[in-house]
Design a protein around this motif. Structure first.
Motif, short mmCIF file in Angstrom:
data_model
loop_
_atom_site.label_atom_id
_atom_site.label_comp_id
_atom_site.label_asym_id
_atom_site.label_seq_id
_atom_site.Cartn_x
_atom_site.Cartn_y
_atom_site.Cartn_z
N ASP A 1 -7.31 -1.33 1.46
CA ASP A 1 -6.88 -0.54 0.30
C ASP A 1 -7.54 -1.06 -0.97
OD1 ASP A 1 -5.46 1.01 -1.54
OD2 ASP A 1 -3.68 -0.25 -1.48
N TYR B 1 -6.65 -0.92 -3.95
CA TYR B 1 -5.75 -1.48 -4.97
C TYR B 1 -4.94 -2.67 -4.48
CZ TYR B 1 -7.15 2.81 -7.25
OH TYR B 1 -7.90 3.82 -7.81
N ASN B 2 -5.34 -3.22 -3.34
CA ASN B 2 -4.79 -4.50 -2.89
C ASN B 2 -5.05 -5.55 -3.97
OD1 ASN B 2 -5.54 -7.25 -1.66
ND2 ASN B 2 -4.46 -6.30 0.04
N ARG C 1 2.33 1.80 -3.50
CA ARG C 1 1.30 2.29 -4.43
C ARG C 1 0.99 3.76 -4.18
NH1 ARG C 1 -0.66 -3.03 -3.29
NH2 ARG C 1 -2.04 -2.33 -1.63
N LYS C 2 0.94 4.14 -2.92
CA LYS C 2 0.65 5.54 -2.59
C LYS C 2 1.76 6.46 -3.07
CE LYS C 2 -0.67 8.47 1.32
NZ LYS C 2 -0.94 8.52 2.79
N ALA D 1 0.84 -1.21 0.00
CA ALA D 1 0.00 0.00 0.00
C ALA D 1 0.87 1.25 0.00
CB ALA D 1 -0.93 -0.01 1.20
N ARG E 1 -13.58 7.41 -0.92
CA ARG E 1 -13.08 7.18 0.44
C ARG E 1 -13.50 8.37 1.28
NH1 ARG E 1 -10.12 3.32 2.45
NH2 ARG E 1 -9.03 1.85 1.11
N TYR F 1 -0.65 1.20 -9.50
CA TYR F 1 -0.91 -0.13 -8.96
C TYR F 1 -0.74 -1.18 -10.05
CZ TYR F 1 -5.61 0.38 -11.02
OH TYR F 1 -6.67 0.56 -11.89
#
Length: 252
Positions: free
Chosen positions: A144, A146-147, A24-25, A21, A165, A30
């Motif tokens: 998350d 995009y997991n 990706r952030k 995570a 979100r 992703y």
């Protein structure tokens, strides 16, 4: 067409960071894996940064991708990027959209309060997409988006359905003031059988954490809390199954 064969290559190191995570952030990107998700990304005109595949997959592929946009890698590298036991031979790096969708405050939404199991979240989003809902709101503490397991469970639904979100304690009063009835889910004497509530054009359904359910603070904000009758000996329903029942009830 670029070709990478070393696990120590800098690009490979950057790609592997997208498995977390934090990575990706930081990269605002992703990983997606497999033909189906890649086709969905192409169809949705997602911002695909790179397509990575093995030479064997490339020879068999009919994906509409220009050769100059493909990076060939060894099976070892591909396996290190893939999250499945038997990868198809292709992954892609997709940009996380900068534009956060704006909540419209009309239509049908499902709100997730600290739902942490990736399979559950992905399945709920996919079901909301299938049921024609307006959007999904992931509350604080939820997994998350995009997991990799969420992505596989969604099967590309995040390309079709707005996903937000936000702080549910702040959003629920705003939804209610916009005329959207908000229903929580809980098992107690104050809740009512969901079948006694008639479908409406606008609704917000709140589903909670797998172990603890919807938080008491959120339940106190809803218009009404609902339960799904259990006729056998099971203590409760899986949250994704419960979501599916309620989602389709309110399509009515």
């Amino acid at each position: 067409m670029e070709k990478i064969l070393s696990m120590k290559n800098q690009k490979v190191k950057q790609w592997k960071k997208l498995q977390t995570a934090k990575g990706r952030k930081e990269a605002k990107a992703y990983l997606i894996e497999g033909t189906h998700l890649l086709k969905e990304a192409i169809k949705a005109a997602a911002d695909i940064q790179e397509v990575v595949m093995t030479e064997t997959f490339f020879r068999q592929s009919d994906l509409p991708i220009e050769e100059r946009d493909i990076i060939l890698v060894s099976p070892e590298i591909l396996a290190s990027l893939a999250q499945t036991e038997t990868p198809q031979g292709v992954v892609a790096i997709v940009q996380i959209p900068d534009d956060v969708p704006k909540l419209d405050y009309k239509g049908k939404y499902i709100l997730l309060d600290q739902v942490q199991d990736p399979g559950n979240v992905g399945t709920i989003i996919r079901t909301a997409d299938a049921a024609g809902y307006t959007g999904v709101i992931l509350g604080e503490g939820s997994v998350d988006l995009y997991n990799d397991k969420v992505l596989r469970s969604m099967q590309g639904s995040h390309f079709h359905l707005p996903i937000y979100r936000g702080n549910l304690l702040e959003l629920i009063p705003e939804l209610k003031s916009s005329g959207i009835p908000v229903y929580g889910t809980e098992l107690n004497e104050a809740a009512v059988d969901y079948r006694t509530v008639f479908p409406t054009d606008a609704v917000a359904l709140v589903l909670g954490n797998e172990g603890n359910g919807v938080s008491k603070k959120i339940l106190a904000l809803t218009d009404q809390n609902l339960y799904i009758p259990i006729f056998g000996e099971a203590e409760s329903l899986n949250v994704a199954v419960a979501a599916g029942i309620l989602l389709y009830h309110f399509v009515g």
